[in-house]
Design an enzyme around this catalytic site. Structure first.
Site, PDB file in Angstrom:
ATOM      1  N   LYS A 184      61.302  28.952  49.507  1.00  0.00           N
ATOM      2  CA  LYS A 184      60.318  29.801  50.199  1.00  0.00           C
ATOM      3  C   LYS A 184      59.622  28.919  51.232  1.00  0.00           C
ATOM      4  CE  LYS A 184      56.657  33.192  49.579  1.00  0.00           C
ATOM      5  NZ  LYS A 184      56.189  32.968  50.947  1.00  0.00           N
TER       6      LYS A 184
ATOM      7  N   ARG B 184      58.339  34.895  58.935  1.00  0.00           N
ATOM      8  CA  ARG B 184      59.561  35.696  58.860  1.00  0.00           C
ATOM      9  C   ARG B 184      60.005  36.047  60.275  1.00  0.00           C
ATOM     10  NH1 ARG B 184      60.065  39.177  54.002  1.00  0.00           N
ATOM     11  NH2 ARG B 184      62.193  39.946  53.985  1.00  0.00           N
TER      12      ARG B 184
ATOM     13  N   ARG C 233      57.559  39.467  61.364  1.00  0.00           N
ATOM     14  CA  ARG C 233      57.363  40.449  60.286  1.00  0.00           C
ATOM     15  C   ARG C 233      56.457  41.585  60.737  1.00  0.00           C
ATOM     16  NH1 ARG C 233      55.356  39.281  54.150  1.00  0.00           N
ATOM     17  NH2 ARG C 233      54.222  41.201  53.826  1.00  0.00           N
TER      18      ARG C 233
ATOM     19  N   GLU D 282      63.468  32.430  58.209  1.00  0.00           N
ATOM     20  CA  GLU D 282      62.099  31.932  58.270  1.00  0.00           C
ATOM     21  C   GLU D 282      62.036  30.847  59.337  1.00  0.00           C
ATOM     22  OE1 GLU D 282      58.197  32.179  56.116  1.00  0.00           O
ATOM     23  OE2 GLU D 282      60.029  33.384  56.110  1.00  0.00           O
TER      24      GLU D 282
END
Length: 553
Positions: A248, A253, A268, A298
């Site tokens: 992560k 994003r 995002r 990402e």
């Protein structure tokens, strides 16, 4: 369509707080709206002028609106400001003051929805020398045409302060009822094409079958799939069995759309950031081996091209916000992209494919480089190996890991049990800043004591849950003031109301029940973790989330 027709609906909506009644009012109205008017009408009902993914902004604050009201009414600006303080609402003040307006058109025509939309489009396109005067003239023209009650809603639209409680949930259900279609299909179509007006037209003319056929459109961002939180890797494995664990990354994003020899980048928030990251565009042009594709990953700000350790998220935020001197920022704050999913490939939509299959396609079409690569992944059902992978992610400076269901489809816009996030830090909340207070003494020119709110997903309202007041350095207060000052809509004494635009991640000691705030809850000792530039206000935590935390679920 006469603007007065829409205003009648606004007035009906303002008189009720019942979700069912609001849905009924909107659905009955939508059934009478011509196809070509649906997109604008739906945006106006939700208090928007542009689709959520549009990079257009009106760029109008209360001062310009006050000047326009003064032009039309002949009333000095200071008296208008007094009236706003008295009513607490610029729209109500305008309605009251424009009863005896001095400026009208010689042969006054009825104001139309089309005319209002046209002038608001013009507001967004004005720039350069004399821009402020041109903006005032466009607002003045509308107010001179408008009846006082119409002026109230024009002002609220301009200031993004409609406050009728018509959110995406009500609009979804209203479309479903108006055109006799499945609300879940409406929601699915909207998450794919991100245009509620287009969805309404499909629902009206093609029904459920048309909504089922709604497809991703390259160049139009889709709602991303969201993760649920679990405490540790063992809990994730218990839910998933064998799982794909991925780092992560501590970044933002990113959707990359490649089509027709064009590459576009969306966050995002569905914000187009292509211009801010020309190096990423080049990476995608060169290393995505497809005629058309939409891949997701990402984007992370890194120390240097040689040292991939992540920088603080706020450094990446500077890149996202920067509109000029882009080349300089590329050198100062380099970025890398870690890709983990693909939803569209050479004309085919892939959201119904299993994640494992999508990952195979992604692996096949990506030419990996040091800065444009697939996310690190471990597929296992072994808790010890997963824990080692998790610890490695933390050692690399990232937030934790994601655990993903290998057989899951991609469900846009939903926080379903297809993937889980595992992070070591205590639970935080993503909240919206809706108000603030001017400081005192040497801090008199800075905004502080930020009023925080959670979201009601049905109505779109923001319900206050506490104030975040302590622990800020002077530099942080200065930065927050520069961000929030342009969002001020009203001021009474030292208290200001703000357009709900900024999402912040907030830590806290505990959540308590409290009648002081609109949510019915209060945060004890809230503190700023970071500004979430990567999130829209509709991504903020909801009242339901607060209640889930209190239940321990």
């Amino acid at each position: 369509m006469d603007f007065s027709t829409l205003v009648e609906i606004y007035e009906k909506l303002e008189k009720t707080t019942s979700r069912l009644e609001m849905t009924s009012i909107v659905s009955e109205f939508l059934s009478t709206v011509p196809d070509d008017k649906l997109p604008v009408i739906l945006l106006f009902l939700m208090g928007r002028v542009f689709p959520i993914w549009s990079d257009k902004e009106l760029g109008v604050g209360s001062k310009l609106v006050i000047k326009a009201i003064s032009n039309v009414s002949g009333i000095p600006e200071f008296r208008i400001e007094d009236k706003i303080r008295e009513t607490g609402d610029t729209g109500l003040a305008a309605e009251s003051l424009l009863v005896k307006k001095v400026q009208t058109t010689l042969f006054q025509e009825k104001l139309t929805v089309e005319k209002v939309h046209h002038n608001l489009e013009k507001l967004a396109s004005v720039e350069g020398k004399g821009a402020q005067d041109k903006k005032i003239s466009y607002i003045t023209e509308l107010l001179s045409f408008a009846e006082p009650v119409e002026a109230k809603y024009i002002i609220r639209l301009i200031l993004e302060e409609l406050r009728l409680g018509v959110g995406e949930g009500i609009v979804r259900d209203a479309i479903a009822r108006a055109f006799n279609v499945d609300a879940k299909l409406v929601e699915r179509a909207y998450s794919l094409i991100s245009d509620i007006g287009e969805v309404a037209k499909i629902a009206k003319n093609e029904g459920n079958e048309g909504l089922k056929k709604a497809k991703i459109i390259p160049g139009r961002p889709i709602e991303v799939m969201l993760a649920q939180k679990v405490e540790n890797v063992s809990e994730a494995l218990k839910k998933l069995g064998i799982a794909a664990f991925e780092i992560k990354y501590d970044g933002a994003r990113l959707q990359i759309h490649k089509y027709n020899n064009v590459v576009e980048l969306f966050t995002r928030r569905l914000e187009n950031v292509t211009r801010q990251f020309p190096e990423v565009v080049k990476y995608a042009e060169k290393n995505i081996k497809a005629n058309s594709a939409i891949v997701e990953g990402e984007m992370v700000a890194i120390i240097s091209k040689e040292n991939r350790h992540p920088r603080p998220f706020q450094d990446l935020s500077k890149r996202i916000k920067r509109k000029y001197n882009i080349e300089e920022m590329i050198e100062k704050i380099p970025v890398e992209v870690n890709l983990f999913d693909i939803v569209y490939y050479n004309g085919k939509q892939l959201i119904d494919e299993k994640f494992n299959e999508r990952r195979k396609i992604l692996r096949k079409i990506i030419n990996e480089t040091n800065l444009f690569r697939l996310s690190d992944q471990l597929v296992t059902d072994d808790a010890k190996k997963a824990e080692e992978f998790y610890e490695r992610a933390l050692d690399l400076g990232h937030e934790g890991v994601m655990a993903k269901n290998l057989d899951a489809p991609y469900q846009p816009g939903s926080r379903v049990g297809y993937m889980y996030k595992i992070k070591p830090i205590m639970e935080t909340l993503d909240l919206v800043i809706v108000g603030a207070t001017w400081g005192e003494g040497r801090r008199a020119h800075w905004l502080g004591s930020y009023l925080l709110a959670v979201r009601d997903p049905d109505t779109g309202d923001f319900l206050t849950i506490g104030r975040m007041a302590t622990g800020f350095t002077d530099d942080q207060l200065k930065e927050m003031t520069s961000i929030l000052k342009p969002l001020i809509t009203e001021q009474i004494g030292k208290e200001v109301k703000l357009k709900p635009k900024i999402v912040v991640e907030v830590g806290y000691e505990e959540i308590q029940r409290s009648p002081t705030y609109e949510s019915g809850y209060a945060l004890r000792f809230p503190r700023l973790i970071r500004i979430r530039d990567d999130k829209q206000v509709k991504d903020a935590d909801t009242l339901q989330r607060i209640e889930e935390i209190l239940r321990g679920s």
